[in-house]
Scaffold this motif. Structure first.
Motif, PDB file in Angstrom:
ATOM      1  N   UNK A  91     -35.582 -77.509  77.941  1.00 23.65           N
ATOM      2  CA  UNK A  91     -35.754 -77.432  76.562  1.00 23.65           C
ATOM      3  C   UNK A  91     -35.923 -79.030  75.987  1.00 23.65           C
ATOM      4  N   UNK A 113     -38.968 -79.705  73.541  1.00 23.85           N
ATOM      5  CA  UNK A 113     -38.818 -80.424  72.070  1.00 23.85           C
ATOM      6  C   UNK A 113     -39.378 -81.874  71.975  1.00 23.85           C
ATOM      7  N   UNK A 123     -33.196 -77.574  65.636  1.00 22.36           N
ATOM      8  CA  UNK A 123     -33.573 -76.943  66.835  1.00 22.36           C
ATOM      9  C   UNK A 123     -32.491 -76.713  67.915  1.00 22.36           C
ATOM     10  N   UNK A 170     -27.132 -78.553  74.734  1.00 21.10           N
ATOM     11  CA  UNK A 170     -28.635 -78.236  74.084  1.00 21.10           C
ATOM     12  C   UNK A 170     -28.703 -78.831  72.959  1.00 21.10           C
ATOM     13  N   UNK A 182     -31.790 -81.486  72.928  1.00 21.71           N
ATOM     14  CA  UNK A 182     -32.940 -80.865  72.263  1.00 21.71           C
ATOM     15  C   UNK A 182     -32.971 -82.319  71.298  1.00 21.71           C
ATOM     16  N   UNK A 190     -36.386 -84.926  70.980  1.00 20.09           N
ATOM     17  CA  UNK A 190     -37.141 -84.987  69.766  1.00 20.09           C
ATOM     18  C   UNK A 190     -37.352 -86.461  69.501  1.00 20.09           C
ATOM     19  N   UNK A 234     -42.047 -75.254  64.947  1.00 24.27           N
ATOM     20  CA  UNK A 234     -41.692 -75.780  66.376  1.00 24.27           C
ATOM     21  C   UNK A 234     -40.566 -74.533  66.959  1.00 24.27           C
ATOM     22  N   UNK A 245     -40.463 -72.768  70.932  1.00 21.97           N
ATOM     23  CA  UNK A 245     -39.244 -73.570  71.429  1.00 21.97           C
ATOM     24  C   UNK A 245     -38.298 -72.417  71.991  1.00 21.97           C
TER      25      UNK A 245
END
Lengths: 456, 456
Positions: free
Chosen positions: A320, A324, A360, A398, A402, A406, B279, B283
């Motif tokens: 993940x 991202x 996200x 997470x 993430x 990013x 996004x 994802x």
């Protein structure tokens, strides 16, 4: 018997040539590419000279050197003489000995001088792409005189749609006028009077090919003049060369973004060893970097022994972060390439990617926690008595990973550009590797905090 | 006081406009993009009409609708009337109510009819990109007559460098001639006599924009005619539109390859919510798929408990498969986009990727085994008494997974294309996810064979 066969070969070639007489160069090239050099040379020798030169001017012709070498020297010399200067320079740039010296000897003295001047410029620059076959006239000429001149030289110029008006004494570029304006202009007016803009758009010979493409695209040009510091026109780059360049650059960028060295040749034509070489380098670098994940896991070996349940989510969480990061990298590579972002904008991007990553990551975290809760409650899998804490660890990790992905993914192209590398080298696998190693450390750190006193 | 301020505003705007009179439309657009719509409208209203139309014809103008809405209706009507038909259609295609109806009412009846005809074609097709402002003449005309006609209509045509010669009765396309050939041709000859090629290159309105780009690039065209089934010219697509399209398509492809939906707007201009939406979708899909890794690991829970040492190499091995898959995908996506490979070539690619994967996997496998041996022998980490078997497991798994990655990564674009999807949707994260899940199964299967009776 031999004679008859040869005769049959000759008449077959003649029939082929007849069909090709009115065909587009691109289509002739496609057919020649399927023949061996000797057969191709036989066809080329029978084409009208102008057509043969067009064929050799086409960048898709697979083996121009070998075909030229298979032609009679006199024919080869004629073709070389009729080719566009920029393509001729490209041909000799890529050529290997033996044919190089032999073909160079076939050139006229002027052609050799022009090529030598063009070959000075490093590949990938405006200077290396330009041709010297442009139309320029002194500013003292009238529209009618200019048109007469264009009619005379039309056959020997790469384009006659852009005409460069020079100061009659210093020969510096004063204006660029278009043929369409000329033919609808007042024949007695000075040629410069039909110019639409104050300043012609120009480019220096050392400019990168992507900068040339950007300017041609921005100003909707059919050709851009390449000038020295004193504004003397050295050559022009035409729009069809730029399109070929754009396709090439895109291919290279996609290959690099895929985590390999860009191929110089089509996939279908590249040799096996060359292909391995282009892929093995980056694969090995990424593999060696990714070995840090093993080191990180060795560091957390005790935790792993105590809570094997944590290992179940390692691939999920790490990927993940990589995903991202890959998204952010693709966004920033393109924004940098298009000039939408400058190097100094990095902090603006960072300030944007952090909240994006948090949102996200939170979204994925909720899905992750729900997945564990459902599996546990439905009895599909037993994550142990502390499953709620395990779910919390996964969810929090997470969010953190993430966000980190990013941020790292968006900053990597900036960092590469700052260090003088191509930002497009920030490949998806590169980002994923970067995030994998740090992702593991983040995951176990979160676990140590959340699970300390229970599982750990 | 109010008056004086207004006066100052007016004279400032007048001064700005004076500077812009001889400037390139692209540069004016750049300056207008930094103003608000009211300010921009004030500048636009003072530009010469031709210049104002050029500005609105430029695809980089950020908010053409808002500026038009801020202009006096009479001025807006004049500009709309002077704009290129294709840009006008683009403008109304993207426009939302309220301004749409109001601006549509400003168009002449002819302009409305043309736009209605253009808006029929779905976005991304040749029909949606074409303009109706091209030059066509009957085949009975002479070169001189054609040139006279071009001089008359020059100002109202997108390009006059390509002229389309039509059958005088059926109006079907017979030939394409270039202006350069016309001006150097015999004035009394028939216009078609200066055509260089038997068949003009054409495209159908429903052709994809990438096909249009491919043809323009292959045949070095300045414009391509869009024709119906009966070879009537409906419009033309010009090279500058194609360059803009190529840049757009490249951006979209890079975004998709990065594992997200393509942004329609520059990174710097897109809203936060829109960015999340583009996004989050992919994802989440990737996250849900990657959950299968957790399921796979749950399946091998017993093995994990017995041999924690195996978990140390999970990220390393999985990422290698993903990386080799990402390389293969990037190669095949481009080869498909460039037409180097066709759908039916899949088996040729498979036959090539398998040995490539075996070689690359073997290479990484050797590095992996060496790493374990060195760490063990140097006493950096203890992989247990069966460390040699562990190393063998890692090495063999690498060969298998890198081969599988290369194969899966190269076949995915073919599979997507076969199913009617864009092969460019085969993103690096997509491939990595695919390979991660299967990679785990391969790794544990190899471990079960090699380590059975010792660790497992």
């Amino acid at each position: 018997m031999q004679d008859i066969l040869e005769l049959a070969g000759v008449s077959r070639a003649a029939a082929v040539v007849d069909r090709l007489r009115g065909a587009q160069p691109a289509d002739i090239v496609q057919q020649l590419n399927e023949l061996d050099a000797a057969e191709a040379a036989e066809i080329v020798a029978r084409l009208p000279l102008e057509k043969a030169a067009d064929v050799f001017d086409h960048p898709d012709l697979a083996e121009p050197q070998t075909i030229l070498a298979a032609l009679r020297p006199a024919v080869a010399a004629e073709i070389l003489d009729a080719m566009a200067a920029d393509r001729l320079a490209d041909l000799f740039r890529d050529m290997e000995e033996p044919p190089r010296e032999r073909l160079l000897a076939l050139l006229t003295r002027e052609a050799r001088a022009i090529i030598d001047a063009l070959l000075v410029h490093p590949e990938g620059t405006a200077g290396s792409m330009m041709t010297t076959e442009f139309v320029s006239v002194p500013a003292t000429w009238s529209v009618a005189e200019t048109l007469r001149h264009i009619r005379e030289v039309e056959g020997a110029r790469e384009t006659v749609y852009a005409i460069y008006v020079l100061d009659p004494i210093t020969r510096r570029l004063q204006a660029a006028v278009s043929l369409r304006r000329l033919i609808s202009g007042d024949p007695d007016a000075l040629v410069g009077s039909v110019a639409r803009f104050d300043q012609p758009v120009t480019v220096l010979p050392q400019a990168d090919r992507e900068e040339v493409a950007r300017l041609i695209s921005k100003y909707d040009l059919l050709a851009i003049p390449v000038v020295d510091e004193k504004n003397h026109v050295l050559g022009i780059v035409t729009v069809d060369d730029i399109i070929d360049t754009m396709i090439e650059v895109t291919t290279e960028d996609v290959h690099k973004f895929g985590g390999m060295e860009a191929l110089d040749e089509p996939y279908t034509r590249i040799g096996f060893a060359e292909m391995l070489r282009k892929r093995a380098g980056w694969l090995a670098i990424l593999f060696l970097s990714e070995m840090l994940t093993a080191s990180a896991m060795q560091h957390f070996e005790d935790e792993l022994e105590k809570a094997v349940v944590l290992t179940l989510f390692i691939p999920l969480i790490m990927s993940s972060g990589g995903n991202s990061g890959s998204q952010a990298t693709s966004l920033i590579i393109r924004a940098l390439a298009l000039g939408e972002l400058k190097l100094s904008d990095w902090w603006r991007v960072a300030l944007r990617e952090i909240p994006t990553g948090l949102a996200l990551g939170g979204f994925l975290g909720v899905i992750g926690v729900a997945r564990i809760a459902v599996w546990q409650e439905a009895g599909i899998f037993d994550y142990g008595p502390h499953w709620m804490l395990v779910a919390l660890t996964v969810g929090l990790a997470l969010v953190a990973i993430v966000t980190f992905g990013s941020l790292a993914g968006s900053m990597l192209p900036f960092a590469l550009k700052r260090l003088g590398f191509d930002p497009a080298s920030a490949s998806a696998p590169f980002v994923a590797t970067l995030v994998d190693v740090s992702g593991l450390v983040i995951y176990f750190s979160v676990a140590l905090v959340v699970l300390s006193g229970t599982l750990l």
